[in-house]
Design a protein around this motif. Structure first.
Motif, PDB file in Angstrom:
ATOM      1  N   ALA A   1    -127.094  48.882 106.881  1.00 51.09           N
ATOM      2  CA  ALA A   1    -126.676  49.868 107.876  1.00 51.09           C
ATOM      3  C   ALA A   1    -125.178  49.748 108.142  1.00 51.09           C
ATOM      4  N   ALA A   2    -124.697  48.514 108.361  1.00 46.25           N
ATOM      5  CA  ALA A   2    -123.279  48.318 108.667  1.00 46.25           C
ATOM      6  C   ALA A   2    -122.421  48.868 107.534  1.00 46.25           C
ATOM      7  N   GLN A   3    -122.780  48.486 106.300  1.00 47.10           N
ATOM      8  CA  GLN A   3    -122.042  48.913 105.127  1.00 47.10           C
ATOM      9  C   GLN A   3    -121.992  50.444 105.030  1.00 47.10           C
ATOM     10  N   GLY A   4    -123.148  51.053 105.206  1.00 45.42           N
ATOM     11  CA  GLY A   4    -123.231  52.503 105.063  1.00 45.42           C
ATOM     12  C   GLY A   4    -122.404  53.233 106.107  1.00 45.42           C
ATOM     13  N   ILE A   5    -122.532  52.814 107.371  1.00 42.65           N
ATOM     14  CA  ILE A   5    -121.843  53.532 108.438  1.00 42.65           C
ATOM     15  C   ILE A   5    -120.338  53.299 108.371  1.00 42.65           C
ATOM     16  N   VAL A   6    -119.950  52.050 108.062  1.00 44.69           N
ATOM     17  CA  VAL A   6    -118.519  51.780 107.933  1.00 44.69           C
ATOM     18  C   VAL A   6    -117.930  52.680 106.849  1.00 44.69           C
ATOM     19  N   LEU A   7    -118.669  52.797 105.765  1.00 45.32           N
ATOM     20  CA  LEU A   7    -118.219  53.649 104.661  1.00 45.32           C
ATOM     21  C   LEU A   7    -118.087  55.103 105.113  1.00 45.32           C
ATOM     22  N   ILE A   8    -119.072  55.575 105.861  1.00 36.37           N
ATOM     23  CA  ILE A   8    -119.034  56.961 106.326  1.00 36.37           C
ATOM     24  C   ILE A   8    -117.833  57.177 107.246  1.00 36.37           C
ATOM     25  N   LEU A   9    -117.641  56.258 108.209  1.00 40.72           N
ATOM     26  CA  LEU A   9    -116.532  56.416 109.161  1.00 40.72           C
ATOM     27  C   LEU A   9    -115.187  56.389 108.450  1.00 40.72           C
ATOM     28  N   ALA A  10    -115.034  55.439 107.510  1.00 43.13           N
ATOM     29  CA  ALA A  10    -113.762  55.344 106.797  1.00 43.13           C
ATOM     30  C   ALA A  10    -113.511  56.600 105.962  1.00 43.13           C
ATOM     31  N   SER A  11    -114.591  57.160 105.393  1.00 47.26           N
ATOM     32  CA  SER A  11    -114.420  58.382 104.606  1.00 47.26           C
ATOM     33  C   SER A  11    -113.930  59.524 105.490  1.00 47.26           C
ATOM     34  N   PHE A  12    -114.450  59.571 106.728  1.00 52.18           N
ATOM     35  CA  PHE A  12    -113.975  60.597 107.653  1.00 52.18           C
ATOM     36  C   PHE A  12    -112.481  60.478 107.879  1.00 52.18           C
TER      37      PHE A  12
ATOM     38  N   GLY B   1    -110.809  53.232  96.955  1.00 51.32           N
ATOM     39  CA  GLY B   1    -110.341  51.975  97.533  1.00 51.32           C
ATOM     40  C   GLY B   1    -111.203  51.550  98.707  1.00 51.32           C
ATOM     41  N   VAL B   2    -111.571  52.528  99.532  1.00 48.97           N
ATOM     42  CA  VAL B   2    -112.420  52.243 100.682  1.00 48.97           C
ATOM     43  C   VAL B   2    -113.743  51.651 100.230  1.00 48.97           C
ATOM     44  N   ALA B   3    -114.333  52.273  99.197  1.00 46.81           N
ATOM     45  CA  ALA B   3    -115.614  51.781  98.688  1.00 46.81           C
ATOM     46  C   ALA B   3    -115.478  50.347  98.191  1.00 46.81           C
ATOM     47  N   VAL B   4    -114.403  50.084  97.425  1.00 45.92           N
ATOM     48  CA  VAL B   4    -114.190  48.720  96.930  1.00 45.92           C
ATOM     49  C   VAL B   4    -114.046  47.760  98.102  1.00 45.92           C
ATOM     50  N   ALA B   5    -113.260  48.165  99.114  1.00 42.26           N
ATOM     51  CA  ALA B   5    -113.017  47.278 100.251  1.00 42.26           C
ATOM     52  C   ALA B   5    -114.318  46.957 100.985  1.00 42.26           C
ATOM     53  N   VAL B   6    -115.124  48.004 101.254  1.00 45.82           N
ATOM     54  CA  VAL B   6    -116.397  47.769 101.948  1.00 45.82           C
ATOM     55  C   VAL B   6    -117.267  46.810 101.140  1.00 45.82           C
ATOM     56  N   PHE B   7    -117.335  47.074  99.838  1.00 45.05           N
ATOM     57  CA  PHE B   7    -118.144  46.251  98.944  1.00 45.05           C
ATOM     58  C   PHE B   7    -117.686  44.791  98.987  1.00 45.05           C
ATOM     59  N   LEU B   8    -116.368  44.604  98.904  1.00 44.04           N
ATOM     60  CA  LEU B   8    -115.835  43.239  98.856  1.00 44.04           C
ATOM     61  C   LEU B   8    -116.014  42.511 100.182  1.00 44.04           C
ATOM     62  N   ILE B   9    -115.723  43.216 101.298  1.00 44.72           N
ATOM     63  CA  ILE B   9    -115.836  42.573 102.608  1.00 44.72           C
ATOM     64  C   ILE B   9    -117.235  42.013 102.794  1.00 44.72           C
ATOM     65  N   MET B  10    -118.230  42.794 102.359  1.00 46.97           N
ATOM     66  CA  MET B  10    -119.604  42.365 102.558  1.00 46.97           C
ATOM     67  C   MET B  10    -119.990  41.206 101.645  1.00 46.97           C
ATOM     68  N   ARG B  11    -119.221  40.985 100.566  1.00 56.03           N
ATOM     69  CA  ARG B  11    -119.639  39.940  99.636  1.00 56.03           C
ATOM     70  C   ARG B  11    -118.757  38.705  99.602  1.00 56.03           C
ATOM     71  N   VAL B  12    -117.466  38.907  99.878  1.00 51.98           N
ATOM     72  CA  VAL B  12    -116.557  37.771  99.747  1.00 51.98           C
ATOM     73  C   VAL B  12    -116.674  36.831 100.935  1.00 51.98           C
ATOM     74  N   ILE B  13    -116.919  37.408 102.098  1.00 52.41           N
ATOM     75  CA  ILE B  13    -116.949  36.606 103.311  1.00 52.41           C
ATOM     76  C   ILE B  13    -118.159  35.668 103.317  1.00 52.41           C
ATOM     77  N   PRO B  14    -117.939  34.410 103.755  1.00 51.74           N
ATOM     78  CA  PRO B  14    -119.031  33.431 103.761  1.00 51.74           C
ATOM     79  C   PRO B  14    -120.260  33.964 104.502  1.00 51.74           C
ATOM     80  N   GLY B  15    -121.415  33.535 104.078  1.00 54.51           N
ATOM     81  CA  GLY B  15    -122.649  34.058 104.687  1.00 54.51           C
ATOM     82  C   GLY B  15    -123.338  34.859 103.597  1.00 54.51           C
ATOM     83  N   ASP B  16    -124.306  34.239 102.961  1.00 52.66           N
ATOM     84  CA  ASP B  16    -124.993  34.846 101.829  1.00 52.66           C
ATOM     85  C   ASP B  16    -126.091  35.766 102.348  1.00 52.66           C
ATOM     86  N   ALA B  17    -126.063  37.016 101.880  1.00 55.28           N
ATOM     87  CA  ALA B  17    -127.059  37.984 102.352  1.00 55.28           C
ATOM     88  C   ALA B  17    -128.474  37.497 102.076  1.00 55.28           C
TER      89      ALA B  17
END
Lengths: 319, 307
Positions: A284-295, A18-34
């Motif tokens: 970087a943001a995606q990766g670290i957020v994922l690491i922290l949430a996994s902890f 769920g955490v992985a899905v959430a991180v993935f979605l937050i980075m893509r759904v929110i306005p602001g195209d990478a």
């Protein structure tokens, strides 16, 4: 016990997914195209064709589930990509910074437990005394003060008292343990103060409850030494909810650290993730957020397991 | 209207019972007087919060100086007349900036906890009432959100949405949603199998009617409790966002923003810049916590926990 363990682990695994899905979605759904961010970074006008090319290169033009599967497969083997800001692999940056963060978290927790539990036991044992009243005041204050402000005040105090200045080099623990401990004790104190207050109050109220139980009176009546009554009959039974709070507070600790590391300019994961987010360094943001949430997930599962180990009733009920 | 009536009856019942068993008096007193006597600390907190709200609303009248215009002749002025709390690096009056900053903190604090709790309550109610796969999906989503440290989630959202009061409120409310949902879900689970809900189903009430008329009014007590509990937290987190630069932007005044100068360089020259905004945050959070504790004790003694 085995059934209980597997069940907890399964819950943890689902949460991680769920955490992985959430991180993935937050980075893509929110306005602001990478793609816009990436290609616009150098300034100037970007044509639609160039955008298409960048999107294609990043794989952003594929269906979301495909993108997710692709990303998750990489994440699973810790390929977190390259930081846009430092140019290093995110996992390398994280590995270099993680020891500081871990050390602060552990030190903060040790301070909180070593300070909070005896304080809580003492003030329950001497309920109503000046110690009890003082503790109440401190804990109410500790729960109201933001940890980053406590950090700022600690810095003010250090400068006034010791003409302290922020270390230019933060020594890793394995290079010079003593210096590292003395450097990181201040951020640990700033971030752990709240947990100390929380643990002390929690221990106090649980001890008050337990010390009123029949079996404590029985122990006293049959002549068990007072210290043994308080510690073995009392504290051991009062500790269970405290352990839960400690576990859940790990999440709050990581949260507090995010700002506190920036306050003290500790080169840890917290400061790194803040800088990455503020500079829109997505990988970087995606990766670290994922690491922290996994902890957090792992620590929650660990708490659940300790709970089952400490209190056999829990695992019988749940399994 | 409905919900208000339900709430009032819950709270008079508990307050009345509480006071009468505690000191055996209170029949002739006003309700406010009884509440004050039952929860003196809560009353103190409420007075502090109300005073802050009044000051914030009346900021243009109360503030002695303009919060954004600095006095070039009084950079880093120490506390003293006419700048009672000193001035900052731009010669702006700290007291006036605190007063205007109260608007931001209180507005965002209230907005955040209301929004987060309302959305969380809706999700929690639906999850518990529908059960089965609806419950599972909502629960797993909430679990995932719970894994993120609150501030991290808020920071990521606020940065991507861009700095504005509305966006800060939304960003800070997101982490509250799963926490509120969890509390509401567990109380709806209990309510769902109570005799009065079964009775209304037996006489043919629809789901919507049962939820709105029978379940929601009975969750208002715990909802109010968590809403006040999250008020203080929201104020702290808002200050942290501003401090990091993802919230309110200069030259607007906000308590977190006022702290964001470098403490190391200010310690010897102008420590008041760092001290007063933090004290304001502590006072607001303390007041919110006291009110929250009091409301919890008054409305639902079962939720009482001493930490």
């Amino acid at each position: 016990m085995l059934a209980y363990l597997t069940q907890r682990l399964a819950v943890g695994a689902v949460s991680l997914f769920g955490v992985a899905v959430a991180v993935f979605l937050i980075m893509r759904v929110i306005p602001g195209d990478a793609a816009v961010m990436l290609s616009g970074a150098g300034g100037g006008v970007v044509s639609e064709q160039e955008l298409q090319d960048v999107r294609h290169k990043l794989g952003l033009d594929r269906p979301l589930p495909v993108q997710f599967a692709d990303w998750a497969a990489k994440v699973a083997v810790l390929q977190l990509g390259t930081s846009l800001r430092t140019g290093n692999r995110v996992i390398d940056d994280a590995a270099r910074r993680f020891p500081y963060t871990l050390q602060i978290v552990v030190m903060a927790m040790v301070l909180a437990v070593v300070g909070g539990i005896p304080l809580g036991v003492l003030s329950a044992y001497r309920a109503g005394s000046w110690l009890d009243q003082g503790l109440r005041l401190v804990s109410i204050g500790g729960l109201a003060a933001p940890s980053f402000w406590i950090g700022l005040i600690i810095i003010l105090g250090l400068i006034w008292l010791f003409e302290w200045s922020a270390p230019l080099v933060w020594e890793p623990f394995w290079v010079s343990p003593l210096q590292s401990l003395s450097q990181l004790v201040w951020p640990a104190l700033a971030v752990g103060f709240r947990q100390l207050a929380l643990i002390a109050r929690m221990t106090r109220s649980m001890m008050l409850e337990v010390l009123g139980e029949d079996y404590v009176r029985t122990a006293r009546a049959k002549g068990v030494a007072e210290a043994s009554v308080v510690l073995r009959h009392g504290l051991q039974n009062a500790l269970l909810p405290v352990v839960t709070v400690i576990g859940f507070e790990f999440s709050a600790l990581f949260g507090g650290l995010i700002v506190t590391e920036s306050v003290f300019s500790v080169p840890g994961l917290g400061q790194y993730v803040v800088d990455s987010i503020l500079n829109r360094d997505y990988p970087a943001a995606q990766g670290i957020v994922l690491i922290l949430a996994s902890f957090v997930v792992v620590s929650n599962v660990t708490v659940d397991m300790m709970y089952g180990w400490l209190d056999p009733r829990v695992r019988v009920q749940d399994a | 209207m409905r919900s208000h009536a339900g709430l009032t009856s819950v709270y008079t019942d508990t307050v009345g019972a509480d006071v009468e068993t505690v000191d055996g008096r209170g029949g002739s007193q006003s309700r406010l007087g009884r509440m004050t006597r039952a929860q003196p600390l809560g009353a103190v907190g409420a007075v502090i919060l109300l005073t802050m709200v009044v000051i914030a609303v009346a900021a243009p009248v109360v503030a002695p100086f303009d919060p954004t215009l600095g006095d070039p002749a009084a950079l880093y002025a120490p506390p003293g007349p006419p700048y009672w709390l000193g001035t900052d690096a731009f010669g702006r009056d700290i007291a006036s900036r605190l007063i205007y900053g109260a608007r931001v903190s209180l507005l965002i604090g209230l907005g955040t906890s209301l929004l987060g709790v309302a959305v969380g309550a809706a999700l929690g109610t639906v999850a518990a009432y529908r059960g089965q796969w609806t419950d599972s999906i909502i629960q797993r989503a909430m679990d995932a959100l719970l894994a993120f440290p609150m501030l991290l989630l808020a920071l990521a959202m606020a940065t991507m949405l861009g700095p504005s009061i509305e966006n800060v409120i939304v960003s800070l409310a997101v982490p509250i949603v799963p926490r509120a949902a969890r509390v509401v879900r567990s109380s709806v689970l209990v309510l769902r199998s109570t005799p009065f809900v079964e009775a209304s189903r037996a006489i043919g009430c629809g789901d919507m009617r049962i939820i709105v008329r029978h379940i929601v009014p009975n969750t208002l007590a715990p909802l109010l409790v968590i809403a006040t509990a999250y008020l203080g937290l929201a104020i702290v987190q808002e200050a942290a966002l501003d401090y990091l630069g993802a919230g309110i932007q200069e030259p607007q005044a906000s308590w977190g923003l006022m702290l964001s100068g470098s403490a190391t360089s200010l310690a010897l020259t102008a420590p008041w810049i760092v001290i007063f905004p933090g004290l304001a945050i502590c006072l607001a959070v303390l007041a919110a916590n006291l009110v929250g504790d009091a409301i919890r004790d008054l409305l639902d003694p079962r939720l009482r926990r001493d930490y």
